[in-house]
Design an enzyme around this catalytic site. Structure first.
Site, PDB file in Angstrom:
ATOM      1  N   SER A   1       5.194  -0.905   5.489  1.00 56.03           N
ATOM      2  CA  SER A   1       4.153   0.075   5.821  1.00 56.03           C
ATOM      3  C   SER A   1       2.742  -0.474   5.590  1.00 56.03           C
ATOM      4  O   SER A   1       1.763   0.171   5.971  1.00 56.03           O
ATOM      5  CB  SER A   1       4.327   1.326   4.946  1.00 56.03           C
ATOM      6  OG  SER A   1       4.107   0.985   3.581  1.00 56.03           O
ATOM      7  N   LYS A   2       2.644  -1.642   4.961  1.00 54.62           N
ATOM      8  CA  LYS A   2       1.328  -2.093   4.511  1.00 54.62           C
ATOM      9  C   LYS A   2       0.540  -2.796   5.629  1.00 54.62           C
ATOM     10  O   LYS A   2       1.103  -3.227   6.636  1.00 54.62           O
ATOM     11  CB  LYS A   2       1.490  -3.047   3.313  1.00 54.62           C
ATOM     12  CG  LYS A   2       2.084  -2.357   2.075  1.00 54.62           C
ATOM     13  CD  LYS A   2       1.178  -1.264   1.550  1.00 54.62           C
ATOM     14  CE  LYS A   2       1.583  -0.741   0.174  1.00 54.62           C
ATOM     15  NZ  LYS A   2       2.819   0.043   0.154  1.00 54.62           N
ATOM     16  N   THR A   3      -0.779  -2.937   5.399  1.00 53.24           N
ATOM     17  CA  THR A   3      -1.667  -3.540   6.404  1.00 53.24           C
ATOM     18  C   THR A   3      -1.237  -4.965   6.717  1.00 53.24           C
ATOM     19  O   THR A   3      -1.249  -5.395   7.868  1.00 53.24           O
ATOM     20  CB  THR A   3      -3.114  -3.515   5.861  1.00 53.24           C
ATOM     21  OG1 THR A   3      -3.441  -2.150   5.575  1.00 53.24           O
ATOM     22  CG2 THR A   3      -4.104  -4.097   6.851  1.00 53.24           C
TER      23      THR A   3
END
Ligand SMILES: Cc1ncc(COP(=O)(O)O)c(C=O)c1O
Length: 374
Positions: free
Chosen positions: A182-184
């Site tokens: 889910s992270k950038t």
């Protein structure tokens, strides 16, 4: 109806090429080539001397506490509003988490709450750059240094953020990042430990490989420790993402701008803050609605999901979770941490994945406003 997911990565041919190369070639004498490139480029990006790729940010936080020698009888101060992964390692090492309140605008730990919670048992404070927002670093670092308290920065959600021109991940003794899907910047699952201190880095390297010194060829363990490593395929993915980091962070900021414009006329809804002197990388676009709407977080989460929009509840205060019901300070924290409890009752994370479109944002705004006004 097609659902709008809450999060998801940006993957290009560069990522596919690097991972393909890693799975093909990063074996035998080349097994650590991608780790070395990823770690070195990441250390440069966050302006730290040392970086170590790990399977998760949770393992990275565990190593920070172990490297500092935090253990039974020690207290670690931590904001009440965060994901449990920030705090769980405090229990792994047998220390006690002390939950303190957050700031109304940044949603990060408040310097005065931190200071008020210090006792002679306080060993460390874990700052959390929540959803990409930055705490008041200068005040916190001043208090911590005056009181001899180690600072750990949980920058799991904040790659690309800045405070007074300094990158997230450059504050305190050690910082950690998460590369969850889910992270950038993602490696599928993964994390990074960064520091400027050689002693802490060496200790963490020793502990993450079953208690043997890096480069040991005798398989000779001098302590019972842990196995916290990332695969070369993940490191290759991380390197490709890092080479695109400016583009990824800008895209997050563009997504936030779409929401800011869409909600410009929506009275009673506040989005993520970006106080002067900070840069927010907006990992998760978050909407807080006025109490006057009279809607609970759970109602909004369920109704948005019914409308095809996946949202996440703003973090429940850790002191409210059954997981901490047995913690002696949890009840007092639940009475004291008004901002954490108030925010958590009326805020959600909106879809913030790289695939979100302007049409999605318009639909998300209409769905949220309609259900708040029901
Ligand atoms: C603030 C914060 N800290 C720590 C973590 C733990 O990261 P990981 O899932 O990589 O262990 C997360 C993950 O979402 C997080 O949001």
């Amino acid at each position: 109806m097609e659902r709008i997911p809450v999060a998801g990565p940006s993957i290009t041919q560069r990522e596919i090429d690097y991972v393909t190369d890693a799975v093909t070639n990063a074996w035998y004498g080349n097994a650590n080539v991608y780790h070395a490139r990823f770690e070195s480029a990441f250390a440069t990006y966050v302006d730290r001397k040392y970086a170590m790729a790990l399977p998760s940010a949770t393992s990275a936080i565990h190593l920070t506490l172990l490297a500092l020698g935090v253990g039974a009888g020690d207290e670690v101060i931590i904001p009440d509003s965060t994901w449990i992964a920030s705090a769980a390692p405090i229990s792994y090492v047998g220390a006690t988490p002390v939950f303190v309140d957050v700031d109304q605008a940044t949603w990060c730990i408040r310097p005065d709450s931190f200071e008020a919670a210090i006792t002679d048992r306080t060993k460390a404070v874990i700052l959390v750059d929540l959803y990409g927002s930055m705490p008041e670093m200068d005040k916190i670092l001043t208090i911590a240094s005056a009181r001899g308290i180690a600072v750990i920065e949980d920058a799991a959600e904040a790659v690309g953020s800045e405070y007074c021109g300094r990158p997230a991940g450059s504050f305190g003794e050690m910082s950690v990042f998460s590369f969850h899907g889910s992270k950038t910047l993602t490696t599928g699952e993964g994390g990074m430990f960064v520091t400027d201190r050689r002693d802490l880095f060496d200790r963490a390297q020793f502990l993450r490989d079953h208690g043997r010194v890096p480069g040991d060829v005798q398989f000779f363990n001098t302590e019972v420790a842990y196995k916290y490593k990332m695969s070369s395929m993940q490191a290759a993915l991380g390197l490709a993402q890092l080479e695109r980091i400016d583009e990824l962070v800008q895209k997050k900021r563009d997504i936030f701008a779409m929401y800011r414009n869409a909600f410009a006329d929506a009275n009673g809804i506040t989005l993520n803050a970006e106080p002067a002197g900070t840069k927010n990388s907006y990992w998760m676009i978050t909407a807080v609605w006025d109490r006057a709407f009279g809607k609970s977080k759970n109602e909004v989460v369920l109704a948005m999901r019914d409308g095809g929009v996946d949202v996440r509840p703003f973090f429940h205060p850790l002191s409210s979770l059954p997981a901490y019901a047995g913690l002696p300070g949890a009840a007092a924290a639940s009475r004291a941490n008004h901002v954490s409890y108030d925010l958590s009752s009326r805020a959600v994370n909106l879809p913030s994945g790289f695939n979100v479109t302007a049409d999605n944002v318009a639909l998300i705004r209409d769905t949220l406003l309609r259900l708040l006004q029901l």
